[in-house]
Design a protein around this motif. Structure first.
Motif, PDB file in Angstrom:
ATOM      1  N   ARG A   1     -22.135  -1.554  -3.281  1.00 24.24           N
ATOM      2  CA  ARG A   1     -22.950  -0.395  -2.878  1.00 24.24           C
ATOM      3  C   ARG A   1     -23.138   0.554  -4.055  1.00 24.24           C
ATOM      4  O   ARG A   1     -24.230   1.116  -4.242  1.00 24.24           O
ATOM      5  CB  ARG A   1     -22.316   0.328  -1.691  1.00 24.24           C
ATOM      6  CG  ARG A   1     -23.047   1.581  -1.252  1.00 24.24           C
ATOM      7  CD  ARG A   1     -24.419   1.285  -0.683  1.00 24.24           C
ATOM      8  NE  ARG A   1     -25.096   2.531  -0.372  1.00 24.24           N
ATOM      9  CZ  ARG A   1     -26.382   2.752  -0.561  1.00 24.24           C
ATOM     10  NH1 ARG A   1     -27.169   1.797  -0.999  1.00 24.24           N
ATOM     11  NH2 ARG A   1     -26.895   3.926  -0.290  1.00 24.24           N
ATOM     12  N   ARG A   2     -22.106   0.744  -4.852  1.00 30.39           N
ATOM     13  CA  ARG A   2     -22.220   1.623  -6.025  1.00 30.39           C
ATOM     14  C   ARG A   2     -23.268   1.099  -7.003  1.00 30.39           C
ATOM     15  O   ARG A   2     -23.884   1.866  -7.715  1.00 30.39           O
ATOM     16  CB  ARG A   2     -20.865   1.761  -6.734  1.00 30.39           C
ATOM     17  CG  ARG A   2     -19.876   2.668  -5.984  1.00 30.39           C
ATOM     18  CD  ARG A   2     -18.508   2.684  -6.644  1.00 30.39           C
ATOM     19  NE  ARG A   2     -18.560   2.993  -8.052  1.00 30.39           N
ATOM     20  CZ  ARG A   2     -18.476   4.227  -8.578  1.00 30.39           C
ATOM     21  NH1 ARG A   2     -18.341   5.262  -7.777  1.00 30.39           N
ATOM     22  NH2 ARG A   2     -18.520   4.406  -9.869  1.00 30.39           N
ATOM     23  N   ARG A   3     -23.478  -0.228  -7.014  1.00 28.79           N
ATOM     24  CA  ARG A   3     -24.510  -0.831  -7.871  1.00 28.79           C
ATOM     25  C   ARG A   3     -25.839  -0.978  -7.135  1.00 28.79           C
ATOM     26  O   ARG A   3     -26.741  -1.661  -7.611  1.00 28.79           O
ATOM     27  CB  ARG A   3     -24.038  -2.210  -8.363  1.00 28.79           C
ATOM     28  CG  ARG A   3     -22.818  -2.167  -9.268  1.00 28.79           C
ATOM     29  CD  ARG A   3     -22.494  -3.533  -9.861  1.00 28.79           C
ATOM     30  NE  ARG A   3     -22.298  -4.574  -8.878  1.00 28.79           N
ATOM     31  CZ  ARG A   3     -21.111  -5.002  -8.422  1.00 28.79           C
ATOM     32  NH1 ARG A   3     -19.995  -4.459  -8.872  1.00 28.79           N
ATOM     33  NH2 ARG A   3     -21.035  -5.980  -7.534  1.00 28.79           N
ATOM     34  N   ASN A   4     -25.944  -0.387  -5.934  1.00 30.84           N
ATOM     35  CA  ASN A   4     -27.142  -0.454  -5.085  1.00 30.84           C
ATOM     36  C   ASN A   4     -27.516  -1.881  -4.699  1.00 30.84           C
ATOM     37  O   ASN A   4     -28.686  -2.202  -4.517  1.00 30.84           O
ATOM     38  CB  ASN A   4     -28.331   0.247  -5.762  1.00 30.84           C
ATOM     39  CG  ASN A   4     -28.134   1.730  -5.841  1.00 30.84           C
ATOM     40  OD1 ASN A   4     -27.717   2.359  -4.873  1.00 30.84           O
ATOM     41  ND2 ASN A   4     -28.387   2.300  -6.997  1.00 30.84           N
ATOM     42  N   GLU A   5     -26.519  -2.734  -4.531  1.00 28.66           N
ATOM     43  CA  GLU A   5     -26.752  -4.118  -4.126  1.00 28.66           C
ATOM     44  C   GLU A   5     -26.659  -4.308  -2.615  1.00 28.66           C
ATOM     45  O   GLU A   5     -26.930  -5.395  -2.121  1.00 28.66           O
ATOM     46  CB  GLU A   5     -25.747  -5.045  -4.819  1.00 28.66           C
ATOM     47  CG  GLU A   5     -25.916  -5.085  -6.325  1.00 28.66           C
ATOM     48  CD  GLU A   5     -24.810  -5.859  -7.022  1.00 28.66           C
ATOM     49  OE1 GLU A   5     -23.937  -6.452  -6.340  1.00 28.66           O
ATOM     50  OE2 GLU A   5     -24.809  -5.871  -8.266  1.00 28.66           O
ATOM     51  N   LEU A   6     -26.273  -3.267  -1.906  1.00 29.61           N
ATOM     52  CA  LEU A   6     -26.173  -3.320  -0.450  1.00 29.61           C
ATOM     53  C   LEU A   6     -26.913  -2.133   0.148  1.00 29.61           C
ATOM     54  O   LEU A   6     -26.989  -1.072  -0.476  1.00 29.61           O
ATOM     55  CB  LEU A   6     -24.709  -3.254   0.005  1.00 29.61           C
ATOM     56  CG  LEU A   6     -23.852  -4.490  -0.191  1.00 29.61           C
ATOM     57  CD1 LEU A   6     -22.418  -4.200   0.243  1.00 29.61           C
ATOM     58  CD2 LEU A   6     -24.399  -5.656   0.608  1.00 29.61           C
ATOM     59  N   PRO A   7     -27.417  -2.286   1.374  1.00 25.74           N
ATOM     60  CA  PRO A   7     -28.049  -1.142   2.041  1.00 25.74           C
ATOM     61  C   PRO A   7     -27.004  -0.106   2.440  1.00 25.74           C
ATOM     62  O   PRO A   7     -25.801  -0.387   2.463  1.00 25.74           O
ATOM     63  CB  PRO A   7     -28.698  -1.771   3.280  1.00 25.74           C
ATOM     64  CG  PRO A   7     -27.897  -2.998   3.547  1.00 25.74           C
ATOM     65  CD  PRO A   7     -27.440  -3.497   2.199  1.00 25.74           C
ATOM     66  N   ARG A   8     -27.469   1.072   2.762  1.00 26.74           N
ATOM     67  CA  ARG A   8     -26.577   2.171   3.154  1.00 26.74           C
ATOM     68  C   ARG A   8     -25.758   1.818   4.397  1.00 26.74           C
ATOM     69  O   ARG A   8     -24.590   2.173   4.514  1.00 26.74           O
ATOM     70  CB  ARG A   8     -27.415   3.429   3.410  1.00 26.74           C
ATOM     71  CG  ARG A   8     -26.596   4.621   3.826  1.00 26.74           C
ATOM     72  CD  ARG A   8     -27.470   5.870   3.912  1.00 26.74           C
ATOM     73  NE  ARG A   8     -26.712   6.950   4.466  1.00 26.74           N
ATOM     74  CZ  ARG A   8     -26.872   7.414   5.703  1.00 26.74           C
ATOM     75  NH1 ARG A   8     -27.780   6.896   6.494  1.00 26.74           N
ATOM     76  NH2 ARG A   8     -26.119   8.406   6.134  1.00 26.74           N
ATOM     77  N   VAL A   9     -26.358   1.136   5.345  1.00 26.19           N
ATOM     78  CA  VAL A   9     -25.676   0.743   6.581  1.00 26.19           C
ATOM     79  C   VAL A   9     -25.435  -0.764   6.542  1.00 26.19           C
ATOM     80  O   VAL A   9     -26.381  -1.538   6.380  1.00 26.19           O
ATOM     81  CB  VAL A   9     -26.504   1.125   7.824  1.00 26.19           C
ATOM     82  CG1 VAL A   9     -25.789   0.689   9.096  1.00 26.19           C
ATOM     83  CG2 VAL A   9     -26.771   2.631   7.840  1.00 26.19           C
ATOM     84  N   CYS A  10     -24.172  -1.142   6.676  1.00 26.64           N
ATOM     85  CA  CYS A  10     -23.781  -2.550   6.561  1.00 26.64           C
ATOM     86  C   CYS A  10     -22.769  -2.854   7.661  1.00 26.64           C
ATOM     87  O   CYS A  10     -21.565  -2.766   7.437  1.00 26.64           O
ATOM     88  CB  CYS A  10     -23.197  -2.797   5.171  1.00 26.64           C
ATOM     89  SG  CYS A  10     -22.789  -4.500   4.826  1.00 26.64           S
ATOM     90  N   ILE A  11     -23.268  -3.181   8.848  1.00 24.76           N
ATOM     91  CA  ILE A  11     -22.391  -3.435   9.995  1.00 24.76           C
ATOM     92  C   ILE A  11     -22.736  -4.798  10.580  1.00 24.76           C
ATOM     93  O   ILE A  11     -23.843  -5.011  11.065  1.00 24.76           O
ATOM     94  CB  ILE A  11     -22.547  -2.336  11.071  1.00 24.76           C
ATOM     95  CG1 ILE A  11     -22.177  -0.982  10.483  1.00 24.76           C
ATOM     96  CG2 ILE A  11     -21.684  -2.664  12.289  1.00 24.76           C
ATOM     97  CD1 ILE A  11     -22.465   0.190  11.388  1.00 24.76           C
ATOM     98  N   ARG A  12     -21.771  -5.716  10.519  1.00 25.91           N
ATOM     99  CA  ARG A  12     -21.983  -7.056  11.081  1.00 25.91           C
ATOM    100  C   ARG A  12     -21.657  -7.101  12.560  1.00 25.91           C
ATOM    101  O   ARG A  12     -22.173  -7.941  13.267  1.00 25.91           O
ATOM    102  CB  ARG A  12     -21.132  -8.085  10.355  1.00 25.91           C
ATOM    103  CG  ARG A  12     -21.588  -8.339   8.940  1.00 25.91           C
ATOM    104  CD  ARG A  12     -20.742  -9.401   8.302  1.00 25.91           C
ATOM    105  NE  ARG A  12     -19.382  -8.894   8.159  1.00 25.91           N
ATOM    106  CZ  ARG A  12     -18.336  -9.636   7.870  1.00 25.91           C
ATOM    107  NH1 ARG A  12     -18.461 -10.921   7.717  1.00 25.91           N
ATOM    108  NH2 ARG A  12     -17.144  -9.099   7.736  1.00 25.91           N
ATOM    109  N   GLY A  13     -20.772  -6.264  13.010  1.00 27.43           N
ATOM    110  CA  GLY A  13     -20.360  -6.289  14.411  1.00 27.43           C
ATOM    111  C   GLY A  13     -19.089  -7.100  14.591  1.00 27.43           C
ATOM    112  O   GLY A  13     -19.100  -8.315  14.445  1.00 27.43           O
TER     113      GLY A  13
END
Length: 144
Positions: free
Chosen positions: A111-123
């Motif tokens: 996330r710090r490298r902007n490789e993931l979206p702000r919300v990351c929930i698989r459930g």
């Protein structure tokens, strides 16, 4: 890099926070007190009551005030149960559920490298099995 944790809720959350701290330490991060300035703040949330939810939001906001340039992460039951509500907390730079806890240090770095979206929930309930929480040190008389 410095990371700080704030934990609300049940004994399992406290045990999982110790596990997450160890993840970061193994990657060379320094774990500091939540009241200190850090590069990343992790708020291990709870949603068992409206008060717990309010305390979770307050901790996220307090972390961002402490260091506006930090990555503030809301993790746990509150984002898992109410992802839209937690997503509205502007100070939460990263919102993840319970299923992400075993790899949180990796996800934070991504996330710090902007490789993931702000919300990351698989459930958590969509996962085929639960994860183990191997903790080797305790801050309390009983970790779990």
């Amino acid at each position: 890099m410095k990371v700080a944790f704030y934990t609300l809720g049940c004994k399992l959350n406290f045990c999982e926070t110790l596990f997450m701290e160890e993840q970061f330490r193994r990657k060379g991060w320094s774990v500091v007190e939540f009241a200190q300035k850090a590069d990343v703040y992790i708020v291990n949330t709870c949603c068992v009551t409206a008060t717990a939810e309010a305390k979770s939001r307050k901790a996220v906001r307090r972390a961002k005030r402490r260091n506006p340039k930090s990555l503030v992460t809301a993790v746990g039951c509150y984002p898992e149960a109410y992802p839209e509500e937690v997503s509205k907390v502007a100070e939460a730079d990263f919102v993840v559920g319970n299923a992400e806890k075993p790899k949180l240090s990796e996800l934070v770095e991504m996330r710090r490298r902007n490789e993931l979206p702000r919300v990351c929930i698989r459930g958590l309930m969509d996962q085929p099995s639960f994860y183990s929480v191997p903790v080797t040190s305790y801050h309390r008389a009983r970790a779990c």
